[in-house]
Design an enzyme around this catalytic site. Structure first.
Site, mmCIF file in Angstrom:
data_model
loop_
_atom_site.group_PDB
_atom_site.id
_atom_site.type_symbol
_atom_site.label_atom_id
_atom_site.label_comp_id
_atom_site.label_asym_id
_atom_site.label_seq_id
_atom_site.Cartn_x
_atom_site.Cartn_y
_atom_site.Cartn_z
ATOM 1 N N CYS A 70 28.755 97.252 49.403
ATOM 2 C CA CYS A 70 29.965 97.043 50.190
ATOM 3 C C CYS A 70 30.509 98.323 50.805
ATOM 4 O O CYS A 70 31.180 98.280 51.827
ATOM 5 C CB CYS A 70 31.054 96.400 49.320
ATOM 6 S SG CYS A 70 30.662 94.712 48.818
ATOM 7 N N ARG B 201 35.143 94.616 55.408
ATOM 8 C CA ARG B 201 34.260 93.729 54.639
ATOM 9 C C ARG B 201 34.836 93.470 53.249
ATOM 10 O O ARG B 201 34.841 92.324 52.780
ATOM 11 C CB ARG B 201 32.877 94.363 54.509
ATOM 12 C CG ARG B 201 31.894 93.478 53.745
ATOM 13 C CD ARG B 201 30.570 94.175 53.507
ATOM 14 N NE ARG B 201 29.602 93.254 52.896
ATOM 15 C CZ ARG B 201 28.397 93.607 52.481
ATOM 16 N NH1 ARG B 201 27.998 94.858 52.604
ATOM 17 N NH2 ARG B 201 27.585 92.719 51.941
#
Length: 309
Positions: free
Chosen positions: A204, A250
């Site tokens: 991530c 995100r």
């Protein structure tokens, strides 16, 4: 070959190379088979090994971008009517090629991913120098440069760089959610939103996503090819914060999906889909930033024009 070709005809480049390919067809076939014998097993092993994990999952994407740019640059030069006259550099070519082959043998025999995949760059460059020469090889320098992003770095280096990146991205996501009014708290790289606890993984906000986004941004710059030095330099510098912002977005999306729909949604298909959203977000931010820089560079040029007048 005497057939006339219009400057915009993509076949122009093929015709320029026609006699060369005809005279060296056997050599080219043998080289292609040799490269396939060396690197197809390597790529297969990497797909089941280093590239399968979160740390280096950007490898196949970067290699695909590099291969596409080889094709794109060839088409571009063909449409510009560039003259290609192969002028091989055997001494330099053999030196680079043998150095790359030595790195490959060492990396393959000792299971050193950095050397095994890293050898692809000097091997391809050596082949280009042997067959075509420096003048043609340098036209594809960016495609060679992209291959560097596909080389897996040692875990010790990745860990040192990734941890502060994850902390920064976690902090950014926390601040966004806090100002949006969500019940959020953070401890290191662990986010607490409502009753859910999320840990920011390497995928991530790690080095792999930064490498992929950097490659995507640099590819955009080379495809667009602005004449303004200011615009190119500023956009290249801003790719890093753009990559960081995309990672924060995100994390924010995954956290909100988990908060509203539970772990099954946030950590299931949508978690994988968020990776695509990451790249789309980065691309949109790059285009938006480029548009703003275009306006700014035009104003700078106008001011310079007024001062010169």
């Amino acid at each position: 070959m005497s057939r006339n070709v219009l400057p915009g005809d993509p076949g122009r480049l093929v015709l320029r190379f026609g006699p060369f390919w005809a005279a060296n067809r056997l050599v080219l076939v043998l080289l292609a088979l040799g490269l396939a014998a060396m690197y197809v097993p390597t790529i297969v092993d990497f797909m089941h090994g280093p590239w399968r994990g979160d740390r280096n999952s950007h490898g196949p994407i970067v290699m695909a971008l590099s291969a596409w740019y080889f094709y794109f640059q060839t088409r571009r030069l063909a449409q510009q009517g560039e003259r290609f006259e192969p002028r091989p550099a055997p001494v330099l070519g053999w030196l680079v090629l043998l150095s790359g082959a030595a790195l490959y043998v060492l990396g393959r025999s000792q299971s050193l991913a950095l050397l095994e995949m890293g050898s692809l760059l000097p091997v391809l460059l050596g082949v280009a120098l042997l067959l075509l020469g420096p003048a043609i090889a340098k036209r594809y320098w960016f495609a060679f440069f992209l291959l560097l992003f596909a080389v897996p770095l040692p875990a010790s280096i990745v860990d040192v760089i990734t941890q502060p990146m994850k902390l920064a991205a976690s902090w950014g996501a926390e601040q966004l959610m806090y100002h949006l009014g969500y019940p959020v708290a953070r401890s290191g790289v662990i986010l607490q939103i409502g009753s859910y606890q999320l840990m920011v993984a390497d995928a991530c906000a790690g080095l792999n996503s930064l490498f992929t986004l950097e490659a995507l941004g640099l590819l955009y710059m080379n495809v667009v090819r602005h004449e303004s030095v200011f615009r190119n330099f500023t956009l290249a510098v801003l790719i890093v914060p753009i990559s960081f912002s995309s990672n924060v977005i995100r994390i924010l999306i995954l956290a909100l999906l988990t908060y509203y729909f539970g772990d099954d949604v946030g950590q299931g298909f949508m978690h994988e889909f968020s990776g695509m959203a990451l790249f789309l977000t980065a691309l949109m931010l790059i285009v938006l930033t480029d548009s703003l820089l275009r306006v700014l560079s035009q104003r700078v040029e106008r001011l310079r024009g007024k001062e010169a007048a």
